[in-house]
Design a protein around this motif. Structure first.
Motif, PDB file in Angstrom:
ATOM      1  N   GLU A  75     -33.019  -7.601  35.154  1.00  0.00           N
ATOM      2  CA  GLU A  75     -32.318  -7.315  36.407  1.00  0.00           C
ATOM      3  C   GLU A  75     -30.827  -7.594  36.300  1.00  0.00           C
ATOM      4  O   GLU A  75     -30.113  -7.541  37.281  1.00  0.00           O
ATOM      5  N   ALA A  76     -30.356  -7.942  35.099  1.00  0.00           N
ATOM      6  CA  ALA A  76     -28.937  -8.221  34.828  1.00  0.00           C
ATOM      7  C   ALA A  76     -28.409  -9.393  35.656  1.00  0.00           C
ATOM      8  O   ALA A  76     -27.281  -9.395  36.106  1.00  0.00           O
ATOM      9  N   VAL A  77     -29.258 -10.388  35.847  1.00  0.00           N
ATOM     10  CA  VAL A  77     -28.860 -11.595  36.562  1.00  0.00           C
ATOM     11  C   VAL A  77     -28.625 -12.688  35.513  1.00  0.00           C
ATOM     12  O   VAL A  77     -29.488 -12.946  34.685  1.00  0.00           O
ATOM     13  N   PRO A  78     -27.447 -13.331  35.539  1.00  0.00           N
ATOM     14  CA  PRO A  78     -27.225 -14.396  34.556  1.00  0.00           C
ATOM     15  C   PRO A  78     -28.174 -15.567  34.790  1.00  0.00           C
ATOM     16  O   PRO A  78     -28.510 -15.895  35.928  1.00  0.00           O
ATOM     17  N   VAL A  79     -28.611 -16.173  33.697  1.00  0.00           N
ATOM     18  CA  VAL A  79     -29.555 -17.281  33.781  1.00  0.00           C
ATOM     19  C   VAL A  79     -28.881 -18.541  33.246  1.00  0.00           C
ATOM     20  O   VAL A  79     -28.785 -18.728  32.051  1.00  0.00           O
ATOM     21  N   PRO A  80     -28.388 -19.393  34.142  1.00  0.00           N
ATOM     22  CA  PRO A  80     -27.779 -20.627  33.663  1.00  0.00           C
ATOM     23  C   PRO A  80     -28.858 -21.594  33.183  1.00  0.00           C
ATOM     24  O   PRO A  80     -29.912 -21.713  33.795  1.00  0.00           O
ATOM     25  N   GLY A  81     -28.616 -22.259  32.078  1.00  0.00           N
ATOM     26  CA  GLY A  81     -29.595 -23.183  31.532  1.00  0.00           C
ATOM     27  C   GLY A  81     -29.065 -24.596  31.434  1.00  0.00           C
ATOM     28  O   GLY A  81     -29.493 -25.358  30.580  1.00  0.00           O
ATOM     29  N   PHE A  82     -28.102 -24.958  32.293  1.00  0.00           N
ATOM     30  CA  PHE A  82     -27.452 -26.254  32.183  1.00  0.00           C
ATOM     31  C   PHE A  82     -28.437 -27.414  32.314  1.00  0.00           C
ATOM     32  O   PHE A  82     -28.401 -28.354  31.517  1.00  0.00           O
ATOM     33  N   ARG A  83     -29.326 -27.363  33.284  1.00  0.00           N
ATOM     34  CA  ARG A  83     -30.271 -28.472  33.481  1.00  0.00           C
ATOM     35  C   ARG A  83     -31.214 -28.617  32.301  1.00  0.00           C
ATOM     36  O   ARG A  83     -31.503 -29.727  31.864  1.00  0.00           O
ATOM     37  N   ALA A  84     -31.698 -27.500  31.769  1.00  0.00           N
ATOM     38  CA  ALA A  84     -32.624 -27.559  30.639  1.00  0.00           C
ATOM     39  C   ALA A  84     -31.930 -28.115  29.396  1.00  0.00           C
ATOM     40  O   ALA A  84     -32.491 -28.951  28.677  1.00  0.00           O
ATOM     41  N   VAL A  85     -30.713 -27.670  29.150  1.00  0.00           N
ATOM     42  CA  VAL A  85     -29.978 -28.158  27.986  1.00  0.00           C
ATOM     43  C   VAL A  85     -29.637 -29.634  28.150  1.00  0.00           C
ATOM     44  O   VAL A  85     -29.756 -30.420  27.203  1.00  0.00           O
ATOM     45  N   THR A  86     -29.229 -30.026  29.342  1.00  0.00           N
ATOM     46  CA  THR A  86     -28.917 -31.441  29.593  1.00  0.00           C
ATOM     47  C   THR A  86     -30.160 -32.309  29.426  1.00  0.00           C
ATOM     48  O   THR A  86     -30.114 -33.362  28.787  1.00  0.00           O
ATOM     49  N   ALA A  87     -31.283 -31.871  29.965  1.00  0.00           N
ATOM     50  CA  ALA A  87     -32.532 -32.629  29.827  1.00  0.00           C
ATOM     51  C   ALA A  87     -32.940 -32.715  28.358  1.00  0.00           C
ATOM     52  O   ALA A  87     -33.346 -33.783  27.883  1.00  0.00           O
ATOM     53  N   GLY A  88     -32.827 -31.620  27.630  1.00  0.00           N
ATOM     54  CA  GLY A  88     -33.156 -31.636  26.204  1.00  0.00           C
ATOM     55  C   GLY A  88     -32.259 -32.572  25.422  1.00  0.00           C
ATOM     56  O   GLY A  88     -32.722 -33.290  24.526  1.00  0.00           O
ATOM     57  N   THR A  89     -30.987 -32.593  25.762  1.00  0.00           N
ATOM     58  CA  THR A  89     -30.044 -33.480  25.080  1.00  0.00           C
ATOM     59  C   THR A  89     -30.366 -34.943  25.366  1.00  0.00           C
ATOM     60  O   THR A  89     -30.402 -35.779  24.447  1.00  0.00           O
ATOM     61  N   VAL A  90     -30.611 -35.263  26.617  1.00  0.00           N
ATOM     62  CA  VAL A  90     -30.937 -36.643  26.984  1.00  0.00           C
ATOM     63  C   VAL A  90     -32.240 -37.085  26.311  1.00  0.00           C
ATOM     64  O   VAL A  90     -32.330 -38.181  25.754  1.00  0.00           O
ATOM     65  N   LEU A  91     -33.251 -36.226  26.335  1.00  0.00           N
ATOM     66  CA  LEU A  91     -34.528 -36.566  25.686  1.00  0.00           C
ATOM     67  C   LEU A  91     -34.357 -36.735  24.180  1.00  0.00           C
ATOM     68  O   LEU A  91     -34.967 -37.625  23.573  1.00  0.00           O
ATOM     69  N   THR A  92     -33.530 -35.902  23.564  1.00  0.00           N
ATOM     70  CA  THR A  92     -33.284 -36.027  22.131  1.00  0.00           C
ATOM     71  C   THR A  92     -32.607 -37.343  21.805  1.00  0.00           C
ATOM     72  O   THR A  92     -32.976 -38.027  20.836  1.00  0.00           O
ATOM     73  N   LEU A  93     -31.619 -37.728  22.591  1.00  0.00           N
ATOM     74  CA  LEU A  93     -30.938 -39.006  22.361  1.00  0.00           C
ATOM     75  C   LEU A  93     -31.889 -40.187  22.553  1.00  0.00           C
ATOM     76  O   LEU A  93     -31.867 -41.149  21.774  1.00  0.00           O
ATOM     77  N   LEU A  94     -32.727 -40.128  23.583  1.00  0.00           N
ATOM     78  CA  LEU A  94     -33.696 -41.203  23.800  1.00  0.00           C
ATOM     79  C   LEU A  94     -34.706 -41.282  22.659  1.00  0.00           C
ATOM     80  O   LEU A  94     -35.041 -42.374  22.180  1.00  0.00           O
ATOM     81  N   LEU A  95     -35.181 -40.134  22.201  1.00  0.00           N
ATOM     82  CA  LEU A  95     -36.133 -40.111  21.094  1.00  0.00           C
ATOM     83  C   LEU A  95     -35.487 -40.615  19.815  1.00  0.00           C
ATOM     84  O   LEU A  95     -36.107 -41.379  19.061  1.00  0.00           O
ATOM     85  N   ALA A  96     -34.249 -40.229  19.562  1.00  0.00           N
ATOM     86  CA  ALA A  96     -33.553 -40.711  18.370  1.00  0.00           C
ATOM     87  C   ALA A  96     -33.365 -42.226  18.429  1.00  0.00           C
ATOM     88  O   ALA A  96     -33.566 -42.931  17.424  1.00  0.00           O
ATOM     89  N   GLY A  97     -33.009 -42.748  19.588  1.00  0.00           N
ATOM     90  CA  GLY A  97     -32.868 -44.197  19.738  1.00  0.00           C
ATOM     91  C   GLY A  97     -34.183 -44.921  19.521  1.00  0.00           C
ATOM     92  O   GLY A  97     -34.237 -45.959  18.859  1.00  0.00           O
ATOM     93  N   ALA A  98     -35.253 -44.372  20.070  1.00  0.00           N
ATOM     94  CA  ALA A  98     -36.570 -44.986  19.881  1.00  0.00           C
ATOM     95  C   ALA A  98     -36.990 -44.938  18.420  1.00  0.00           C
ATOM     96  O   ALA A  98     -37.543 -45.909  17.882  1.00  0.00           O
ATOM     97  N   ALA A  99     -36.723 -43.821  17.753  1.00  0.00           N
ATOM     98  CA  ALA A  99     -37.078 -43.706  16.333  1.00  0.00           C
ATOM     99  C   ALA A  99     -36.278 -44.690  15.493  1.00  0.00           C
ATOM    100  O   ALA A  99     -36.827 -45.334  14.579  1.00  0.00           O
ATOM    101  N   LEU A 100     -35.000 -44.821  15.780  1.00  0.00           N
ATOM    102  CA  LEU A 100     -34.185 -45.796  15.049  1.00  0.00           C
ATOM    103  C   LEU A 100     -34.678 -47.219  15.293  1.00  0.00           C
ATOM    104  O   LEU A 100     -34.726 -48.031  14.374  1.00  0.00           O
ATOM    105  N   TRP A 101     -35.072 -47.515  16.517  1.00  0.00           N
ATOM    106  CA  TRP A 101     -35.589 -48.846  16.810  1.00  0.00           C
ATOM    107  C   TRP A 101     -36.864 -49.103  15.995  1.00  0.00           C
ATOM    108  O   TRP A 101     -37.049 -50.198  15.459  1.00  0.00           O
ATOM    109  N   CYS A 102     -37.737 -48.104  15.918  1.00  0.00           N
ATOM    110  CA  CYS A 102     -38.997 -48.264  15.175  1.00  0.00           C
ATOM    111  C   CYS A 102     -38.734 -48.488  13.685  1.00  0.00           C
ATOM    112  O   CYS A 102     -39.429 -49.261  13.043  1.00  0.00           O
ATOM    113  N   VAL A 103     -37.740 -47.826  13.152  1.00  0.00           N
ATOM    114  CA  VAL A 103     -37.454 -47.963  11.729  1.00  0.00           C
ATOM    115  C   VAL A 103     -36.742 -49.274  11.437  1.00  0.00           C
ATOM    116  O   VAL A 103     -37.058 -49.957  10.451  1.00  0.00           O
TER     117      VAL A 103
END
Length: 105
Positions: A75-103
């Motif tokens: 339908e030629a409507v732009p699809v902003p993905g800011f929330r999804a990208v922000t959530a993915g970034t935050v989850l990635t940082l949390l997972l990386a921190g948890a993995a570093l803590w485990c190691v």
């Protein structure tokens, strides 16, 4: 189901990238258990379960977003993905921190 007429299949590539991210979350979550020390294995299992839940959540959210993106693209409507990208970034940082803590713990 709506069909995309994008010759480069941008919507499908984006969805596949999110699926790979979700799978990487699951793999890293399980590796936290394997790399943790015996005295911290209980915490590693809890963190791994949280990572697996995040992985499943990302996969499910992106599956539903895929349908919306295909429809919006047609339908030629732009699809902003800011929330999804922000959530993915935050989850990635949390997972990386948890993995570093485990190691390193």
């Amino acid at each position: 189901m709506a069909r995309s007429f994008d010759p480069g299949l941008q919507v499908e590539r984006t969805t596949l990238a999110w699926i790979r991210t979700s799978m990487a979350f699951a793999v890293v979550s399980l590796l936290m258990i394997r790399t943790s020390r015996p005295e911290t294995v209980v915490v590693a299992v809890v963190l791994a379960l949280a990572g697996l839940v995040a992985s499943a959540g990302l996969g499910l959210v992106q599956r539903s977003r895929h349908r919306d993106r295909v429809t919006d693209f047609n339908e030629a409507v732009p699809v902003p993905g800011f929330r999804a990208v922000t959530a993915g970034t935050v989850l990635t940082l949390l997972l990386a921190g948890a993995a570093l803590w485990c190691v390193w713990s």
